[in-house]
Design an enzyme around this catalytic site. Structure first.
Site, PDB file in Angstrom:
ATOM      1  N   GLY A   1      -3.034  11.818   3.026  1.00 43.59           N
ATOM      2  CA  GLY A   1      -1.592  11.855   2.812  1.00 43.59           C
ATOM      3  C   GLY A   1      -0.839  10.901   3.717  1.00 43.59           C
TER       4      GLY A   1
ATOM      5  N   CYS B   1       0.821  -1.210   0.000  1.00 44.14           N
ATOM      6  CA  CYS B   1       0.000   0.000   0.000  1.00 44.14           C
ATOM      7  C   CYS B   1       0.855   1.260   0.000  1.00 44.14           C
ATOM      8  CB  CYS B   1      -0.961   0.011   1.183  1.00 44.14           C
ATOM      9  SG  CYS B   1      -0.149  -0.025   2.788  1.00 44.14           S
TER      10      CYS B   1
ATOM     11  N   ALA C   1      -2.029  10.857   7.414  1.00 46.16           N
ATOM     12  CA  ALA C   1      -3.345  10.215   7.467  1.00 46.16           C
ATOM     13  C   ALA C   1      -3.210   8.701   7.297  1.00 46.16           C
ATOM     14  CB  ALA C   1      -4.247  10.792   6.378  1.00 46.16           C
TER      15      ALA C   1
ATOM     16  N   ARG D   1       4.012   1.357  -1.745  1.00 45.12           N
ATOM     17  CA  ARG D   1       4.993   1.362  -2.835  1.00 45.12           C
ATOM     18  C   ARG D   1       4.622   0.371  -3.940  1.00 45.12           C
ATOM     19  NH1 ARG D   1       9.670   1.613  -0.843  1.00 45.12           N
ATOM     20  NH2 ARG D   1       9.055   1.945   1.328  1.00 45.12           N
TER      21      ARG D   1
ATOM     22  N   GLN E   1       6.407  -5.384   8.654  1.00 43.90           N
ATOM     23  CA  GLN E   1       5.616  -5.922   7.557  1.00 43.90           C
ATOM     24  C   GLN E   1       6.379  -5.996   6.238  1.00 43.90           C
ATOM     25  OE1 GLN E   1       1.965  -3.781   6.903  1.00 43.90           O
ATOM     26  NE2 GLN E   1       0.966  -5.515   5.931  1.00 43.90           N
TER      27      GLN E   1
ATOM     28  N   GLY F   1      -8.185  13.693   5.522  1.00 41.39           N
ATOM     29  CA  GLY F   1      -6.889  13.687   4.853  1.00 41.39           C
ATOM     30  C   GLY F   1      -6.546  12.318   4.300  1.00 41.39           C
TER      31      GLY F   1
END
EC number: 1.2.1.70
Length: 417
Positions: free
Chosen positions: A188, A49, A191, A51, A113, A186
């Site tokens: 970004g 999520c 967020a 890259r 992760q 948001g």
């Protein structure tokens, strides 16, 4: 060194709603397309999520082909890569991958992760027969080194981000947080950290941004239930906890809006402003029933953890700087191995032919004697050729191109396509 390349779009230069556009919906098809059209001989796709990355090995790298293939798969124009695209080659790729597996290139330094995601990526590439000797070696060693860094430094222990600290503060200040209505404004980086922390703790929350499209993309990738921006601007009274993490150059959460919202609320409200610059009017904190914290206050609480993490990060960087030299030498040596094998093979073919001639001339058929002569010729060849071949390997590790060229010319080695 063989041409190893990495092309990537990550959270560092693309907010989550933009990053979503570069993802591959079907990884099997993505592998197939890249193998056919990108000019890459070996390929590993790493997609999370935060890259989307392409690792490849090729004799003639062409970023244009990679971009074209990527754009076609994602349904984008090639111009979309202009500001979001990063490229690394050779040693930089090795270093980048080590930083990934060690947790140094994550939003939250040391997070665990990514190591599992890198492992899964190389396993899938192997299953798809997309990776080969170069990338298999690179990834396998990177996973081992990343594990060693984590075990040696403890960088993955006790780490906390501004986002997770904000969620922790909400838990400490609000009774039964799971029963409260939570809103995240948001989409970004900050967020994303809040959303991940809420998801991890299994909290239901709403998320909003300037456009519904952006909110939906964020929710699908990170979590939360998307809601319209205009709807929340008129309905702050519906929420008990507000996480505000935007880059708006003005106050989104104003004094008047919150004052009106509190008129119809029986209970109080907690507001955590993670925006920089702040997007919650400081006067909001004076309204009865409001508990408010801004980014500076939250960051101050994270500071102690950050100092600890910085020490561990420095230790991790030191290990990586030592390991990168060893890894680079190993990768360079892989390039000369086909030459060495071909030379040994060619010499052994010639040895076998001469041995057959000699045995015919001797009329020798006694198996035990034939074996003695065969072993003798092998030992002589091995004794003569081993030293120059080992020197050739060392020359490759030291990037001694002149010696490598001389050796390939001397032994008349021609690279097989």
């Amino acid at each position: 060194m063989s041409n190893i390349i990495n092309a990537r779009v990550t959270f560092r230069n693309s907010p989550i709603h933009v990053l979503e556009k570069f993802t591959f919906k079907d990884l099997d098809s993505a592998y197939e397309s890249f193998r056919k059209h990108s000019g890459l001989k070996e390929l590993v796709i790493l997609q999370t999520c935060n890259r989307v990355e392409i690792f490849g090995s090729t004799d003639k790298p062409s970023m244009q082909k990679i971009k074209k293939t990527w754009a076609s798969l994602a349904g984008l124009e090639e111009m979309a890569f202009k500001e979001n695209f990063e490229v690394s080659e050779d040693t930089e790729v090795c270093e980048h991958l080590l930083r990934l597996t060690s947790g140094l290139d994550s939003m939250v330094v040391g997070e665990e992760q990514i190591l599992g995601q890198v492992k899964d990526a190389i396993i899938q590439a192997k299953e798809m027969r997309a990776s080969g000797e170069y990338l298999n070696t690179l990834f396998d060693k990177a996973v081992k080194i990343g594990t060693r860094v984590r075990n040696s430094t403890g960088i993955n222990k006790g780490t906390i981000s501004v986002g997770s600290m904000a969620v922790k503060l909400a838990e400490e200040n609000i009774d039964d947080l799971k029963s409260k209505k939570i809103l995240l404004i948001g989409t970004g980086e900050a967020a994303t950290l809040v959303a991940k922390s809420l998801e991890k703790r299994d909290y239901h929350f709403y998320v909003t941004s300037r456009t519904m499209e952006r909110s939906k993309a964020f929710a699908e990738t990170v979590g939360g239930e998307p809601i319209g921006f205009e709807e929340i601007m008129k309905g702050f009274s519906n929420y008990d906890v507000l996480f505000v993490a935007t880059v708006a150059p003005y106050f989104l959460v104003t004094f008047d809006r919150i004052k009106d919202a509190m008129k119809s609320k029986k209970d109080g409200m907690m507001i955590l402003d993670l925006s920089n610059p702040r997007t919650v009017d400081e006067k909001v904190a004076t309204i009865h029933g409001i508990k408010m914290m801004n980014l500076d206050q939250i960051a101050e609480m994270v500071d102690k953890n950050m100092r600890y993490r910085t020490n561990q990060k420095n230790s991790a960087e030191k290990i990586i700087s030592e390991e990168i030299q060893v890894l680079e030498a190993h990768m360079k040596r892989l390039e000369i191995e086909p030459v060495v094998k071909e030379i040994f093979k060619d010499i052994d073919v010639r040895r076998s032919k001469e041995l057959e001639k000699a045995l015919r001339m001797l009329g020798e058929t006694d198996e035990s004697k034939v074996k003695i002569i065969d072993d003798l010729t092998k030992a002589i060849v091995e004794g003569i050729i081993s030293t120059p071949m080992n020197n050739l390997r060392k020359a490759s590790e030291q990037s001694n191109d002149d010696l490598l060229k001389a050796a390939t010319k001397l032994f008349d080695y021609k690279k097989k396509e």
